[in-house]
Write a protein that holds these residues in place. Structure first.
Motif, short mmCIF file in Angstrom:
data_model
loop_
_atom_site.label_atom_id
_atom_site.label_comp_id
_atom_site.label_asym_id
_atom_site.label_seq_id
_atom_site.Cartn_x
_atom_site.Cartn_y
_atom_site.Cartn_z
N PRO A 1 0.83 -1.21 0.00
CA PRO A 1 0.00 0.00 0.00
C PRO A 1 0.87 1.26 0.00
O PRO A 1 1.80 1.37 0.79
N GLY A 2 0.61 2.17 -0.91
CA GLY A 2 1.34 3.43 -0.98
C GLY A 2 2.72 3.34 -1.59
O GLY A 2 3.43 4.34 -1.65
N ALA A 3 3.12 2.18 -2.06
CA ALA A 3 4.47 2.02 -2.61
C ALA A 3 4.50 2.41 -4.09
O ALA A 3 3.50 2.32 -4.79
N ALA A 4 5.67 2.84 -4.55
CA ALA A 4 5.83 3.22 -5.95
C ALA A 4 6.24 2.02 -6.81
O ALA A 4 6.03 2.02 -8.01
N ALA A 5 6.85 1.02 -6.19
CA ALA A 5 7.33 -0.14 -6.94
C ALA A 5 6.93 -1.43 -6.22
O ALA A 5 6.80 -1.45 -5.00
N PRO A 6 6.73 -2.51 -6.98
CA PRO A 6 6.37 -3.77 -6.35
C PRO A 6 7.54 -4.34 -5.54
O PRO A 6 8.70 -4.03 -5.81
N LEU A 7 7.20 -5.16 -4.57
CA LEU A 7 8.19 -5.86 -3.76
C LEU A 7 8.30 -7.28 -4.30
O LEU A 7 7.30 -8.00 -4.35
N ALA A 8 9.48 -7.68 -4.73
CA ALA A 8 9.71 -9.03 -5.24
C ALA A 8 10.31 -9.88 -4.12
O ALA A 8 11.29 -9.47 -3.49
N ILE A 9 9.72 -11.03 -3.89
CA ILE A 9 10.16 -11.91 -2.80
C ILE A 9 10.40 -13.31 -3.37
O ILE A 9 9.50 -13.89 -3.99
N ALA A 10 11.61 -13.82 -3.16
CA ALA A 10 11.92 -15.18 -3.60
C ALA A 10 11.35 -16.17 -2.60
O ALA A 10 11.42 -15.96 -1.39
N GLY A 11 10.77 -17.27 -3.12
CA GLY A 11 10.19 -18.26 -2.24
C GLY A 11 10.32 -19.66 -2.81
O GLY A 11 10.71 -19.85 -3.96
N ARG A 12 9.97 -20.61 -1.96
CA ARG A 12 9.99 -22.02 -2.36
C ARG A 12 8.71 -22.65 -1.81
O ARG A 12 8.35 -22.41 -0.66
N VAL A 13 8.01 -23.43 -2.63
CA VAL A 13 6.79 -24.09 -2.19
C VAL A 13 7.17 -25.14 -1.14
O VAL A 13 8.03 -25.99 -1.37
N SER A 14 6.53 -25.04 0.04
CA SER A 14 6.88 -25.98 1.12
C SER A 14 5.73 -26.91 1.48
O SER A 14 5.96 -27.95 2.10
N TYR A 15 4.49 -26.57 1.10
CA TYR A 15 3.36 -27.47 1.34
C TYR A 15 2.19 -27.09 0.45
O TYR A 15 2.20 -26.04 -0.19
N GLN A 16 1.19 -27.98 0.40
CA GLN A 16 -0.01 -27.75 -0.38
C GLN A 16 -1.22 -27.94 0.52
O GLN A 16 -1.19 -28.76 1.43
N THR A 17 -2.29 -27.20 0.25
CA THR A 17 -3.52 -27.36 1.02
C THR A 17 -4.52 -28.19 0.21
O THR A 17 -4.42 -28.24 -1.02
N PRO A 18 -5.48 -28.81 0.88
CA PRO A 18 -6.50 -29.57 0.14
C PRO A 18 -7.28 -28.70 -0.85
O PRO A 18 -7.75 -29.20 -1.87
N ALA A 19 -7.40 -27.40 -0.58
CA ALA A 19 -8.13 -26.49 -1.47
C ALA A 19 -7.32 -26.09 -2.69
O ALA A 19 -7.81 -25.35 -3.55
N GLY A 20 -6.07 -26.51 -2.79
CA GLY A 20 -5.25 -26.20 -3.96
C GLY A 20 -4.29 -25.04 -3.79
O GLY A 20 -3.60 -24.68 -4.72
N ALA A 21 -4.26 -24.44 -2.60
CA ALA A 21 -3.31 -23.34 -2.37
C ALA A 21 -1.92 -23.91 -2.13
O ALA A 21 -1.76 -25.09 -1.80
N SER A 22 -0.92 -23.05 -2.28
CA SER A 22 0.48 -23.47 -2.11
C SER A 22 1.14 -22.63 -1.02
O SER A 22 1.13 -21.39 -1.10
N GLY A 23 1.69 -23.29 -0.02
CA GLY A 23 2.39 -22.61 1.06
C GLY A 23 3.81 -22.32 0.65
O GLY A 23 4.52 -23.20 0.16
#
Length: 116
Positions: free
Chosen positions: A70-92
């Protein structure tokens, strides 16, 4: 399960950092791919996030998530790695390799989300 190599939400260790329940748009791209995929985040914390995906992403997949604080001029890029999956199809995701400024910006994003 053990045979498929997939981990469910029940198999993951307890988090070290609190997660904030949110709902905001983001986009992500798989490592070494130029194409972004529109998505959303429903939980976020200093250590990771829950990414809404149509189908679960593979465990250990490396990706970059871009969020617009919110209020930022540029997006924040964050590196991540999938560590788990939910039954609803989301990715942790577990966030990885943040430099000092990236860590500061992430903490500021979470502070702003908590305040809104």
């Amino acid at each position: 399960d053990v045979l498929s190599g997939r981990r469910s939400i029940d198999d993951i260790p307890r988090r070290r950092h609190h997660r904030l329940h949110v709902q905001f748009a983001c986009r992500y791209r798989v490592a070494h791919s130029p194409a972004f995929v529109e998505s959303a985040i429903s939980e976020i914390g200093v250590g990771g996030a829950l990414l809404t995906t149509g189908s679960p992403l593979p465990i250990d997949l490396e990706l970059t998530v871009e969020v617009m604080p919110p209020g930022a001029a540029a997006p924040l890029a964050i590196a991540g790695r999938v560590s788990y999956q939910t039954p609803a199809g989301a990715s942790g995701l577990r966030f990885v390799s943040r430099d000092g400024d990236g860590d500061r910006r992430l903490r500021e994003l979470i502070r702003r989300l908590r305040a809104s």
